[in-house]
Write an enzyme that holds these catalytic residues in place. Structure first.
Site, mmCIF file in Angstrom:
data_model
loop_
_atom_site.group_PDB
_atom_site.id
_atom_site.type_symbol
_atom_site.label_atom_id
_atom_site.label_comp_id
_atom_site.label_asym_id
_atom_site.label_seq_id
_atom_site.Cartn_x
_atom_site.Cartn_y
_atom_site.Cartn_z
ATOM 1 C CD GLN A 1 -0.354 11.894 16.476
ATOM 2 O OE1 GLN A 1 -0.907 11.566 15.265
ATOM 3 N NE2 GLN A 1 -1.037 12.893 16.969
ATOM 4 C CB CYS B 1 -1.050 0.046 1.166
ATOM 5 S SG CYS B 1 -1.849 1.367 1.469
ATOM 6 C CD GLU C 1 -4.372 7.957 27.317
ATOM 7 O OE1 GLU C 1 -4.437 8.933 26.690
ATOM 8 O OE2 GLU C 1 -4.903 6.833 27.052
ATOM 9 C CB CYS D 1 -7.141 13.621 14.530
ATOM 10 S SG CYS D 1 -8.061 12.859 15.623
ATOM 11 C CE1 TYR E 1 -9.864 13.549 26.087
ATOM 12 C CE2 TYR E 1 -9.089 15.655 25.889
ATOM 13 C CZ TYR E 1 -10.443 14.725 26.095
ATOM 14 O OH TYR E 1 -11.494 15.187 26.355
#
Ligand code: SAH
Length: 363
Positions: A196, A72, A246, A321, A225
């Site tokens: 990430q 990919c 978190e 995001c 977070y």
């Protein structure tokens, strides 16, 4: 969006973020990638059996039909190679792939994570049962073909769920985690903790987030977070003290180890719901100078924003995001007296419709 020229993709993302944030703040030009291919450091493949062949790939959108993927253009090439080897070895070891409908079979998914800066590679074999015949031979054969693999984990997922990873883990080889470097700090990443997927762009994004935070070395900072503690640990060098919160216990364990690894002593991590934790802090009359927040795609909540405002930070640096939930949350911040300054979009996900952005808000 592979059929759309990269420049055009960036223009679309720019227009989309501008449309969603119109009236909220000014949007700076999106930062794209120089080489927008093979950027994903984490590759997931679901395994199955079709027409007498073991296949692996992705679910077709909105279904559980497997679309076979051999390579990919957005995935790490080494990861795709390793997944190909697992397909071959599964055949020669006569390992059956799991069938969702009947519940028979062993191998469900393979997850490969690679530290781009360190070259370390983790392979997670997700199986339906703990019994893995000739497990040691399998791992040895895999490592013979790919000596660059630094750790192999068996994750057991016996539930009928669309979650990839189950709770039980067993390290089959190596230390059970990999490390990577971001903004001069070193981070450990385990199978289940968030990291990430595009480290090249993440460095630029976090660099901008630090700049927007304008830390001087005195501030009390919250990293909400916080995942494995990346943002908080990078910020700690320029802050008085940092508090990370978190929900995922594995990520919090990684975060604590990461603080130690980077000799960061002015940071503490708490495993809790970010809203509950910050509401508690506010109720005790505590304050924060700067809050970094980096929520999942679903965004934050009014309750979180209420708690954040109650801590009276002069600045909030919101990393998002999902521009849609970002736009929604900025409206709530406004009600609590926080105005958005500038938005800086970063293309962390070339050839997909997703876009990351960082916004600074001030009281
Ligand atoms: N800032 C980190 C992680 C961001 S991803 C990084 O840059 O790597 C979002 C994180 O929010 C995930 O780690 C997820 O486990 C966590 N999370 C989701 N809901 C949460 C909640 N209600 N309270 C605290 N953390 C939460």
């Amino acid at each position: 969006m592979l059929d759309i020229p990269y420049d055009e993709q960036l223009k679309r993302k720019q227009r989309n973020v501008e449309r969603l944030l119109s009236g909220a703040c000014k949007v700076q030009p999106v930062t794209g990638m120089e080489i927008p291919f093979h950027y994903r450091n984490k590759v997931h493949a679901v395994f199955g059996f079709q027409k007498g062949e073991i296949i692996s790939g992705v679910y077709q959108e909105g279904s559980h039909r497997i679309v076979p993927v051999k390579s990919c253009m957005i995935e790490d090439e080494k990861a795709d190679e390793i997944i190909g080897t697992v397909r071959e070895l599964a055949k020669s070891f006569k390992i059956r792939t799991y069938d969702e409908d009947t519940g028979f079979g062993l191998l469900r998914h393979v997850l490969v994570k690679r530290g781009f800066a360190t070259g370390e590679i983790m392979v997670v074999l997700v199986t339906a049962s703990p019994v893995f015949p000739s497990r040691n031979h399998f791992v040895k054969a895999l490592r013979d073909r790919h000596p660059e693999i630094t750790t192999v984990i068996q994750n057991q997922n016996d539930r009928s769920t669309s979650m990839v990873l189950g709770d039980k883990e067993r390290v089959l080889y190596g230390k059970g985690y990999i490390e990577d470097e971001l903004c001069g700090c070193r981070f450990r990443i385990s199978g289940k903790s968030f990291y990430q997927v595009n480290p090249v762009q993440t460095e630029k994004l976090y660099g901008k987030a630090m700049e927007l935070a304008g830390l001087t070395g005195q501030e009390t900072v919250i990293d909400a977070y916080c995942g494995t503690g990346t943002i908080g640990i990078i910020a700690a060098a320029k802050a008085g003290r940092v508090i990370g919160v978190e929900l995922n216990p594995d990520a919090v364990r990684d975060a604590a180890a990461n603080a130690k690894r980077n000799r960061t002593e002015n940071i503490q991590f708490y495993q809790n719901d970010a809203t509950a934790f910050m509401t508690g802090m506010a109720a005790q009359g505590e304050r924060a100078d700067v809050i970094f927040m980096d929520p999942p795609r679903s965004g934050s909540t009014e309750e979180f924003i209420r708690a954040a405002a109650a801590l009276k930070p002069s600045r909030v640096v919101y990393i998002s995001c999902n521009p849609e939930t970002l736009a929604r949350d900025l409206k709530v911040f406004k009600q609590f007296g926080y105005r958005a300054g500038e938005c800086w979009p970063y293309d962390l996900f070339p050839h997909t419709e997703h876009c990351e952005a960082v916004v600074v808000l001030s009281r």
